[in-house]
Design a protein around this motif. Sequence first.
Motif, PDB file in Angstrom:
ATOM      1  N   ASP A 299       0.801  -1.205   0.000  1.00 20.42           N
ATOM      2  CA  ASP A 299       0.000   0.000   0.000  1.00 20.42           C
ATOM      3  C   ASP A 299       0.845   1.271   0.000  1.00 20.42           C
ATOM      4  O   ASP A 299       0.305   2.365  -0.103  1.00 20.42           O
ATOM      5  CB  ASP A 299      -0.944   0.000   1.208  1.00 20.42           C
TER       6      ASP A 299
ATOM      7  N   TYR B  93       0.380  -8.454  -8.977  1.00 18.48           N
ATOM      8  CA  TYR B  93       0.136  -7.023  -9.183  1.00 18.48           C
ATOM      9  C   TYR B  93       0.111  -6.220  -7.876  1.00 18.48           C
ATOM     10  O   TYR B  93       0.420  -5.033  -7.863  1.00 18.48           O
ATOM     11  CB  TYR B  93      -1.148  -6.781  -9.989  1.00 18.48           C
ATOM     12  N   SER B  94      -0.220  -6.870  -6.739  1.00 22.19           N
ATOM     13  CA  SER B  94      -0.238  -6.131  -5.464  1.00 22.19           C
ATOM     14  C   SER B  94       0.961  -6.461  -4.582  1.00 22.19           C
ATOM     15  O   SER B  94       1.044  -6.001  -3.447  1.00 22.19           O
ATOM     16  CB  SER B  94      -1.533  -6.428  -4.695  1.00 22.19           C
TER      17      SER B  94
ATOM     18  N   LEU C  65       1.025  -2.389  -6.996  1.00 23.31           N
ATOM     19  CA  LEU C  65      -0.163  -1.543  -6.993  1.00 23.31           C
ATOM     20  C   LEU C  65      -0.713  -1.383  -5.582  1.00 23.31           C
ATOM     21  O   LEU C  65      -0.728  -2.334  -4.800  1.00 23.31           O
ATOM     22  CB  LEU C  65      -1.264  -2.146  -7.883  1.00 23.31           C
TER      23      LEU C  65
ATOM     24  N   LEU D 199      -4.060  -0.254  -3.038  1.00 25.86           N
ATOM     25  CA  LEU D 199      -5.439  -0.734  -3.069  1.00 25.86           C
ATOM     26  C   LEU D 199      -6.335   0.143  -3.944  1.00 25.86           C
ATOM     27  O   LEU D 199      -7.295  -0.354  -4.549  1.00 25.86           O
ATOM     28  CB  LEU D 199      -6.003  -0.836  -1.651  1.00 25.86           C
TER      29      LEU D 199
ATOM     30  N   GLN E 272      -5.458   1.417  -6.740  1.00 25.58           N
ATOM     31  CA  GLN E 272      -5.225   0.895  -8.093  1.00 25.58           C
ATOM     32  C   GLN E 272      -5.752  -0.529  -8.232  1.00 25.58           C
ATOM     33  O   GLN E 272      -6.314  -0.902  -9.270  1.00 25.58           O
ATOM     34  CB  GLN E 272      -3.730   0.960  -8.388  1.00 25.58           C
ATOM     35  N   ASP E 273      -5.606  -1.300  -7.174  1.00 26.53           N
ATOM     36  CA  ASP E 273      -6.090  -2.687  -7.148  1.00 26.53           C
ATOM     37  C   ASP E 273      -7.569  -2.757  -7.518  1.00 26.53           C
ATOM     38  O   ASP E 273      -7.989  -3.601  -8.322  1.00 26.53           O
ATOM     39  CB  ASP E 273      -5.860  -3.257  -5.747  1.00 26.53           C
TER      40      ASP E 273
ATOM     41  N   ALA F 169      -9.489  -4.793 -10.355  1.00 26.90           N
ATOM     42  CA  ALA F 169     -10.480  -5.803  -9.986  1.00 26.90           C
ATOM     43  C   ALA F 169     -11.793  -5.603 -10.722  1.00 26.90           C
ATOM     44  O   ALA F 169     -12.465  -6.578 -11.087  1.00 26.90           O
ATOM     45  CB  ALA F 169     -10.714  -5.773  -8.474  1.00 26.90           C
TER      46      ALA F 169
ATOM     47  N   ASN G  73      -2.177 -12.440  -4.730  1.00 24.71           N
ATOM     48  CA  ASN G  73      -2.195 -10.995  -4.513  1.00 24.71           C
ATOM     49  C   ASN G  73      -2.929 -10.596  -3.246  1.00 24.71           C
ATOM     50  O   ASN G  73      -2.650  -9.557  -2.669  1.00 24.71           O
ATOM     51  CB  ASN G  73      -2.871 -10.303  -5.704  1.00 24.71           C
TER      52      ASN G  73
ATOM     53  N   GLN H 112      -0.828 -11.128   1.018  1.00 27.88           N
ATOM     54  CA  GLN H 112      -0.770  -9.950   1.887  1.00 27.88           C
ATOM     55  C   GLN H 112      -0.386 -10.299   3.330  1.00 27.88           C
ATOM     56  O   GLN H 112       0.133  -9.457   4.057  1.00 27.88           O
ATOM     57  CB  GLN H 112      -2.106  -9.211   1.862  1.00 27.88           C
TER      58      GLN H 112
ATOM     59  N   HIS I 261     -11.370  -5.450  -2.232  1.00 24.61           N
ATOM     60  CA  HIS I 261     -11.104  -6.077  -3.533  1.00 24.61           C
ATOM     61  C   HIS I 261     -12.322  -6.855  -4.031  1.00 24.61           C
ATOM     62  O   HIS I 261     -12.700  -6.743  -5.197  1.00 24.61           O
ATOM     63  CB  HIS I 261      -9.897  -7.005  -3.405  1.00 24.61           C
TER      64      HIS I 261
END
Length: 397
Positions: A5, A58-59, A69, A71, A73-74, A78, A96, A101, A252
């Motif tokens: 983040d 991606y995250s 990325l 959240l 952008q996430d 999504a 991701n 996480q 997400h």
Amino acid sequence: MTSADNVEVSDEDFQEILAQTRHFVRTAVVPREQEILDDDRVPDDLREQAKKMGLFGYSIPQEWGGLGLNLVQDVELAMELGYTSLALRSMFGTNNGIAGQVLVGFGTDEQKARWLEPIATGDVVASFALTEPGAGSNPAGLKTKAVRDKDDWVIAGQKRFITNAPVADLFVVFARTRPADDEGPGIAVFLVPADAAGVEVGAKDAKMGQEGAWTADVSFDDVRVGPDALIGGSEDVGYRAAMTSLARGRVHIAALAVGAAMRALDESVSYAATATQGGAPIGSFQLVQAMLADEQTEVMAGRALVREAARLWVSGEDRRGAPSAAEVFCTEMAGRGADLAGQIHGGSGYMRGVPVERIYRDVRLLRLYEGTSEIQRLIIGSNLVKVAQRATTTKER
């Protein structure tokens, strides 16, 4: 970079990532939705393309090979992924999301160095093993145990509905190390390779929808792991890791639901504009227009809410109530939208092979992910009361 983040990806770079993802979804995946459904699997070439695009990470922070990325952008990504068969997102969702996480937020430097890069590239599929026959939305009820044996830990228990279990290389396993007490819930998290002795994955679950997204039971029969398997090197990290990862995942999932609702709306508008009754397009009928209006209004409301919840998460202003509010509204909204889409399609909307029939079945599961709608309402309500009580106590002082 200790969290996905706080990684900065420029707006220009992100717009390119988003455009490539949209192109991939609309031109490569949407035309093959029926193949995914019929074969109950995502084709290997689509999987490889997703890996090359970096979608498995991606995250994950850039220092570990991911795109990094945040959240905000996430959720934009999504919404694009939710537009097609949800099996596509499920393929790399745990890497991701809730599994990856946990490592990003709570793993030791050594654990991150060992696992995050192969997770980000898709060479390792990580699976989040929390849910049990008697413990789902409330992790405090789990019964899987981890007992210390000298320096090692021995894990025994049963997990249920574990996403990607049939193809997992690594299980992020939640287990009780002691009864809940004043010090905390007594839940720890362990990294367990799928090929460890005593790990057994059951048959793929036969689900109502989301064909191609595989889940299964996983049993741990006195599985022995070393001290380096304990996430964060601490027994007391587990419950906090679970709650934090689940809360982030709720935003997400809300965005994913908005994407599915967008697709249902597009299918509804297209059908209403072309299908005829009595020589007139059904879209000319006011009651059909009213259903389209309801779909459109709810999609816009859901999109705005999920973007706000993501903003509040990234800023740190609200990482409890807002994620639950976004998930409960957006997933319930997607269910209503899918139902309206089926109604607009009439009898054809009940037929296999029609996108809205698949969407109707796919989105039903979203109201159970990362905690049921009922759990989300309890979180929202209790959070509001606690905030008010804290404010009252502060005033009295």
